[in-house]
Design an enzyme around this catalytic site. Structure first.
Site, PDB file in Angstrom:
ATOM      1  N   ASN A 133      -7.307 -21.847 -86.672  1.00  0.00           N
ATOM      2  CA  ASN A 133      -6.571 -22.277 -85.492  1.00  0.00           C
ATOM      3  C   ASN A 133      -6.406 -21.090 -84.542  1.00  0.00           C
ATOM      4  O   ASN A 133      -5.646 -20.170 -84.832  1.00  0.00           O
ATOM      5  CB  ASN A 133      -5.211 -22.829 -85.954  1.00  0.00           C
ATOM      6  CG  ASN A 133      -4.305 -23.226 -84.806  1.00  0.00           C
ATOM      7  OD1 ASN A 133      -4.547 -22.883 -83.659  1.00  0.00           O
ATOM      8  ND2 ASN A 133      -3.245 -23.947 -85.131  1.00  0.00           N
ATOM      9  N   HIS A 153      -7.615 -29.864 -80.331  1.00  0.00           N
ATOM     10  CA  HIS A 153      -7.177 -28.537 -80.761  1.00  0.00           C
ATOM     11  C   HIS A 153      -7.520 -28.390 -82.244  1.00  0.00           C
ATOM     12  O   HIS A 153      -7.194 -29.254 -83.063  1.00  0.00           O
ATOM     13  CB  HIS A 153      -5.670 -28.407 -80.517  1.00  0.00           C
ATOM     14  CG  HIS A 153      -5.060 -27.219 -81.199  1.00  0.00           C
ATOM     15  ND1 HIS A 153      -5.614 -25.956 -81.122  1.00  0.00           N
ATOM     16  CD2 HIS A 153      -3.964 -27.112 -81.991  1.00  0.00           C
ATOM     17  CE1 HIS A 153      -4.871 -25.128 -81.825  1.00  0.00           C
ATOM     18  NE2 HIS A 153      -3.874 -25.792 -82.364  1.00  0.00           N
ATOM     19  N   CYS A 201      -0.431 -24.054 -78.261  1.00  0.00           N
ATOM     20  CA  CYS A 201      -1.761 -24.615 -78.544  1.00  0.00           C
ATOM     21  C   CYS A 201      -2.154 -25.700 -77.553  1.00  0.00           C
ATOM     22  O   CYS A 201      -3.286 -26.167 -77.565  1.00  0.00           O
ATOM     23  CB  CYS A 201      -1.813 -25.152 -79.967  1.00  0.00           C
ATOM     24  SG  CYS A 201      -1.384 -23.892 -81.149  1.00  0.00           S
TER      25      CYS A 201
HETATM   26  N1  ACO Z   1      -2.062 -22.073-101.091  1.00  0.00           N
HETATM   27  C1  ACO Z   1      -1.652 -22.746-102.173  1.00  0.00           C
HETATM   28  N2  ACO Z   1      -0.563 -23.509-102.198  1.00  0.00           N
HETATM   29  C2  ACO Z   1       0.142 -23.606-101.058  1.00  0.00           C
HETATM   30  C3  ACO Z   1      -0.218 -22.946 -99.885  1.00  0.00           C
HETATM   31  C4  ACO Z   1      -1.371 -22.147 -99.920  1.00  0.00           C
HETATM   32  N3  ACO Z   1      -1.816 -21.469 -98.860  1.00  0.00           N
HETATM   33  N4  ACO Z   1       0.668 -23.232 -98.924  1.00  0.00           N
HETATM   34  C5  ACO Z   1       1.574 -24.081 -99.462  1.00  0.00           C
HETATM   35  N5  ACO Z   1       1.258 -24.297-100.759  1.00  0.00           N
HETATM   36  C6  ACO Z   1       1.955 -25.119-101.735  1.00  0.00           C
HETATM   37  C7  ACO Z   1       3.379 -25.381-101.339  1.00  0.00           C
HETATM   38  O1  ACO Z   1       4.219 -24.325-101.775  1.00  0.00           O
HETATM   39  C8  ACO Z   1       3.672 -26.678-102.071  1.00  0.00           C
HETATM   40  O2  ACO Z   1       3.936 -26.390-103.423  1.00  0.00           O
HETATM   41  P1  ACO Z   1       5.081 -27.197-104.211  1.00  0.00           P
HETATM   42  O3  ACO Z   1       4.616 -28.632-104.168  1.00  0.00           O
HETATM   43  O4  ACO Z   1       5.067 -26.560-105.524  1.00  0.00           O
HETATM   44  O5  ACO Z   1       6.324 -26.971-103.400  1.00  0.00           O
HETATM   45  C9  ACO Z   1       2.337 -27.413-102.001  1.00  0.00           C
HETATM   46  O6  ACO Z   1       1.338 -26.407-101.764  1.00  0.00           O
HETATM   47  C10 ACO Z   1       2.293 -28.432-100.900  1.00  0.00           C
HETATM   48  O7  ACO Z   1       2.748 -27.811 -99.718  1.00  0.00           O
HETATM   49  P2  ACO Z   1       2.859 -28.567 -98.374  1.00  0.00           P
HETATM   50  O8  ACO Z   1       3.451 -27.678 -97.329  1.00  0.00           O
HETATM   51  O9  ACO Z   1       3.510 -29.890 -98.642  1.00  0.00           O
HETATM   52  O10 ACO Z   1       1.315 -28.800 -98.068  1.00  0.00           O
HETATM   53  P3  ACO Z   1       0.660 -29.736 -97.011  1.00  0.00           P
HETATM   54  O11 ACO Z   1      -0.210 -30.718 -97.660  1.00  0.00           O
HETATM   55  O12 ACO Z   1       1.649 -30.221 -95.985  1.00  0.00           O
HETATM   56  O13 ACO Z   1      -0.309 -28.707 -96.260  1.00  0.00           O
HETATM   57  C11 ACO Z   1      -0.426 -27.476 -94.221  1.00  0.00           C
HETATM   58  C12 ACO Z   1       0.228 -27.589 -95.580  1.00  0.00           C
HETATM   59  C13 ACO Z   1      -1.919 -27.219 -94.423  1.00  0.00           C
HETATM   60  C14 ACO Z   1       0.191 -26.301 -93.479  1.00  0.00           C
HETATM   61  C15 ACO Z   1      -0.236 -28.809 -93.461  1.00  0.00           C
HETATM   62  O14 ACO Z   1       1.117 -29.203 -93.506  1.00  0.00           O
HETATM   63  C16 ACO Z   1      -0.655 -28.709 -92.031  1.00  0.00           C
HETATM   64  O15 ACO Z   1      -1.803 -28.456 -91.717  1.00  0.00           O
HETATM   65  N6  ACO Z   1       0.268 -28.930 -91.098  1.00  0.00           N
HETATM   66  C17 ACO Z   1      -0.024 -28.797 -89.693  1.00  0.00           C
HETATM   67  C18 ACO Z   1       0.107 -27.371 -89.335  1.00  0.00           C
HETATM   68  C19 ACO Z   1      -0.554 -27.029 -88.049  1.00  0.00           C
HETATM   69  O16 ACO Z   1      -1.594 -27.545 -87.724  1.00  0.00           O
HETATM   70  N7  ACO Z   1       0.081 -26.117 -87.330  1.00  0.00           N
HETATM   71  C20 ACO Z   1      -0.400 -25.621 -86.144  1.00  0.00           C
HETATM   72  C21 ACO Z   1      -0.417 -26.666 -85.044  1.00  0.00           C
HETATM   73  S1  ACO Z   1       0.285 -26.134 -83.588  1.00  0.00           S
HETATM   74  C22 ACO Z   1      -0.330 -24.668 -83.283  1.00  0.00           C
HETATM   75  O17 ACO Z   1      -1.510 -24.628 -83.341  1.00  0.00           O
HETATM   76  C23 ACO Z   1       0.479 -23.446 -83.050  1.00  0.00           C
END
Ligand code: ACO
Length: 332
Positions: free
Chosen positions: A287, A257, A116
């Site tokens: 993304n 990004h 990315c």
């Molecule tokens: N729908 C519903 N619930 C979900 C989902 C979903 N799609 N995905 C995860 N959950 C649940 C999890 O299982 C967890 O449940 P639990 O508490 O019972 O275990 C809860 O939601 C919280 O999960 P987290 O992973 O802690 O959620 P978080 O607030 O961290 O959000 C996310 C997840 C959106 C992926 C976030 O961490 C994020 O955006 N991170 C950055 C990722 C990113 O940008 N990656 C790409 C960058 S680099 C590139 O572009 C290749």
């Protein structure tokens, strides 16, 4: 930055996204998730996906043609084509297919991969060739079809990604519009975000084995990537601004990004840049990896938001891990 070498301008942009969109409600039918959860945690509402007939060279070429037209040059004027991608049609490289599709026989063409961050790394790479006077007209494309490599049963990742392409033309220019940059990498966190090759041992003859296999779908530690982005991206933008001898107040547009709206908001807040200066189109595209920065840039240019002379702070971050920022002014 005390620039040694020739001036550089970014003179054209273009983008292309597939027609077919998959919205959050359709994702609800595929994995256990909800439109509310995805919107609140990411800001993404839909993503566009390339179908089985589509390919990277096609969307990349469409974006490129628009950028070349805006720059007012012909494909035959191009000296260099850089394709930033992690999802080539051909692992040996896809840039040459694009060169052929565009009709740019003089242009040296190659792929580069920095996930990315690919577009930002590509801008800096292109700039070196122009500064030194080696090439005058460079086409930089950021394009990815991550849908090929998403695990569509993993709700933690499949909600995030979409497909697209964006391109710019960078040219030698009397005035220098490429004001500063900073690039960083950290391999110790590589496992946080991977699209890795998984090998199986195959014995060819006794005592001679090779590893054969395939790339595995994207795996990600979302929390770790989130923390990394919010901490490292402001730092790298500040360093690039320092090199450009500019303050954050002088930035007209923050062009990050497009990974997650919460990351965009947190980075802007840390830099004290008001929300109205933050470009965001991820609600519609998700993304799109190397494509996300030029795609958002092109939309803002064509909408008349970005004007000639505006100062843009662009930053990419992602797998590797890699991250980096460029500071530039739009136009000649
Ligand atoms: N729908 C519903 N619930 C979900 C989902 C979903 N799609 N995905 C995860 N959950 C649940 C999890 O299982 C967890 O449940 P639990 O508490 O019972 O275990 C809860 O939601 C919280 O999960 P987290 O992973 O802690 O959620 P978080 O607030 O961290 O959000 C996310 C997840 C959106 C992926 C976030 O961490 C994020 O955006 N991170 C950055 C990722 C990113 O940008 N990656 C790409 C960058 S680099 C590139 O572009 C290749």
């Amino acid at each position: 930055m005390n620039q040694l070498g020739l001036g550089i301008a970014i003179t054209g942009s273009g983008s292309a996204t597939p027609e077919v969109a998959l919205d959050n409600h359709q994702l609800e039918r595929m994995v256990e998730t909800s439109d509310e959860w995805i919107t609140a945690r990411t800001g993404i509402r839909e993503r566009h996906l390339v179908d089985a007939q589509g390919c990277l060279s096609a969307i990349a070429s469409t974006a490129a043609q628009k950028a070349i037209a805006m720059a007012g040059i012909a494909p035959t004027d191009l000296d260099l084509i850089i394709l930033a991608t992690s999802t080539p049609d051909d692992l040996f490289g896809t840039a040459t297919q694009i060169q052929h599709l565009l009709g740019a026989p003089q242009a040296v063409s190659f792929d580069m991969t920095a996930a990315c961050s690919g577009f930002v790394f590509g801008m800096v790479t292109a700039a070196q060739f122009i500064r030194t006077g080696v090439y005058q007209n460079v086409l930089l494309i950021g394009a990815d079809i991550l849908s090929r490599w998403v695990d569509w049963t993993d709700r933690g990742t499949c909600i995030l990604f979409g497909d697209g392409a964006g391109a710019i033309v960078m040219q030698v220019n009397e005035s220098d519009r490429f004001l500063g940059f900073e690039l960083r990498s950290d391999g110790t966190l590589n496992k946080s975000l991977q699209l890795a090759f998984k090998a199986q041992t195959r014995e060819l003859v006794e005592g001679v084995t090779v590893s054969q296999g395939n790339y595995q779908p994207i795996s990600m530690n979302g929390k770790e990537i989130y923390r990394f982005a919010v901490q490292k991206v402001p730092e790298v933008i500040e360093k690039a601004l320092f090199r450009a001898n500019l303050s954050t107040d002088e930035v007209d547009w923050l062009l990050l990004h497009q990974a997650n709206q919460r990351i965009l908001d947190a980075v802007a807040q840390r830099l004290n840049i008001p929300a109205e200066k933050v470009l965001s189109n991820l609600a519609h595209y998700g993304n799109t990896s190397a494509a996300s920065i030029p795609l958002a840039l092109d939309e803002a240019v064509r909408a008349g938001q970005i004007q000639s002379g505006d100062v843009i702070a662009a930053a990419g971050f992602g797998a590797g891990l890699t991250w980096g920022a460029t500071i530039f002014q739009w136009g000649r």
